[in-house]
Design a protein around this motif. Structure first.
Motif, PDB file in Angstrom:
ATOM      1  N   TYR A  89      55.141  40.152  50.656  1.00  0.00           N
ATOM      2  CA  TYR A  89      55.129  40.857  49.377  1.00  0.00           C
ATOM      3  C   TYR A  89      53.723  40.933  48.786  1.00  0.00           C
ATOM      4  O   TYR A  89      53.318  41.963  48.246  1.00  0.00           O
ATOM      5  N   GLU A  90      52.965  39.853  48.869  1.00  0.00           N
ATOM      6  CA  GLU A  90      51.651  39.798  48.230  1.00  0.00           C
ATOM      7  C   GLU A  90      50.656  40.710  48.939  1.00  0.00           C
ATOM      8  O   GLU A  90      50.614  40.759  50.165  1.00  0.00           O
ATOM      9  N   VAL A  91      49.843  41.429  48.154  1.00  0.00           N
ATOM     10  CA  VAL A  91      48.851  42.337  48.724  1.00  0.00           C
ATOM     11  C   VAL A  91      47.641  41.539  49.222  1.00  0.00           C
ATOM     12  O   VAL A  91      47.481  40.360  48.909  1.00  0.00           O
ATOM     13  N   ASP A  92      46.782  42.208  50.003  1.00  0.00           N
ATOM     14  CA  ASP A  92      45.662  41.543  50.666  1.00  0.00           C
ATOM     15  C   ASP A  92      44.651  40.889  49.727  1.00  0.00           C
ATOM     16  O   ASP A  92      43.901  40.018  50.147  1.00  0.00           O
ATOM     17  N   ALA A  93      44.620  41.282  48.460  1.00  0.00           N
ATOM     18  CA  ALA A  93      43.667  40.696  47.515  1.00  0.00           C
ATOM     19  C   ALA A  93      43.985  39.231  47.224  1.00  0.00           C
ATOM     20  O   ALA A  93      43.126  38.485  46.766  1.00  0.00           O
ATOM     21  N   TYR A  94      45.240  38.830  47.498  1.00  0.00           N
ATOM     22  CA  TYR A  94      45.657  37.460  47.231  1.00  0.00           C
ATOM     23  C   TYR A  94      45.556  36.624  48.497  1.00  0.00           C
ATOM     24  O   TYR A  94      45.898  37.085  49.581  1.00  0.00           O
ATOM     25  N   GLY A  95      45.110  35.386  48.332  1.00  0.00           N
ATOM     26  CA  GLY A  95      45.122  34.415  49.416  1.00  0.00           C
ATOM     27  C   GLY A  95      45.956  33.223  48.981  1.00  0.00           C
ATOM     28  O   GLY A  95      46.000  32.879  47.804  1.00  0.00           O
ATOM     29  N   ARG A  96      46.640  32.599  49.921  1.00  0.00           N
ATOM     30  CA  ARG A  96      47.502  31.456  49.593  1.00  0.00           C
ATOM     31  C   ARG A  96      46.731  30.162  49.788  1.00  0.00           C
ATOM     32  O   ARG A  96      46.154  29.927  50.839  1.00  0.00           O
ATOM     33  N   VAL A  97      46.722  29.318  48.747  1.00  0.00           N
ATOM     34  CA  VAL A  97      46.070  28.015  48.793  1.00  0.00           C
ATOM     35  C   VAL A  97      47.016  26.972  48.203  1.00  0.00           C
ATOM     36  O   VAL A  97      47.992  27.305  47.548  1.00  0.00           O
ATOM     37  N   VAL A 111      46.124  33.263  45.032  1.00  0.00           N
ATOM     38  CA  VAL A 111      44.986  33.389  44.118  1.00  0.00           C
ATOM     39  C   VAL A 111      43.978  34.379  44.694  1.00  0.00           C
ATOM     40  O   VAL A 111      44.069  34.781  45.848  1.00  0.00           O
ATOM     41  N   GLY A 112      42.981  34.696  43.881  1.00  0.00           N
ATOM     42  CA  GLY A 112      41.895  35.549  44.327  1.00  0.00           C
ATOM     43  C   GLY A 112      40.699  34.734  44.767  1.00  0.00           C
ATOM     44  O   GLY A 112      40.549  33.578  44.388  1.00  0.00           O
ATOM     45  N   SER A 113      39.846  35.359  45.561  1.00  0.00           N
ATOM     46  CA  SER A 113      38.631  34.665  45.983  1.00  0.00           C
ATOM     47  C   SER A 113      37.669  34.583  44.811  1.00  0.00           C
ATOM     48  O   SER A 113      37.769  35.365  43.862  1.00  0.00           O
ATOM     49  N   PRO A 114      36.743  33.636  44.846  1.00  0.00           N
ATOM     50  CA  PRO A 114      35.790  33.534  43.740  1.00  0.00           C
ATOM     51  C   PRO A 114      34.972  34.829  43.597  1.00  0.00           C
ATOM     52  O   PRO A 114      34.693  35.477  44.599  1.00  0.00           O
TER      53      PRO A 114
END
Length: 116
Positions: A89-97, A111-114
């Motif tokens: 579901y999550e688009v590529d702008a999000y990363g899982r941490v 979350v997003g990258s810094p």
């Protein structure tokens, strides 16, 4: 039965329509917060995500490092299959941490990258 995984949501994964569409049911969760994080707007272009959420602008968390910054949300208890559905579901702008929440519980979150 799959072992329960903590997934923290501060955005559209809290919406009933999104949960029913992504997971096929409503999730059980508890309020919590991410400390040292803030939210910024994110324009969504994926038509399927816009249809599920009903919104073309979501928010994305970015680490600020300031303990006064808090992002409220809900930690849900999901299965590995649910996590795969959330990843889709999550688009590529999000990363899982993995983060430690205000409660001390550890949970996964998108979350997003810094910023550069």
């Amino acid at each position: 039965m799959d072992q329960s995984i903590g997934l923290f949501s501060y955005g559209t994964l809290q919406l009933e329509a999104v949960q029913r569409s992504v997971f096929g049911r409503l999730l059980n969760g508890e309020p919590d917060a991410m400390v040292g994080w803030g939210l910024v707007p994110l324009r969504i272009t994926d038509p399927e995500v816009i249809e599920k959420s009903g919104m073309a602008v979501h928010t994305i968390a970015r680490r600020t490092g300031d303990p006064a910054d808090r992002v409220p949300g809900v930690v849900y208890f999901i299965t590995a299959a649910d996590l795969a559905a959330a990843d889709a579901y999550e688009v590529d702008a999000y990363g899982r941490v993995e983060v430690e929440l205000a409660s001390g519980r550890k949970a996964l979150v998108y979350v997003g990258s810094p910023p550069d």
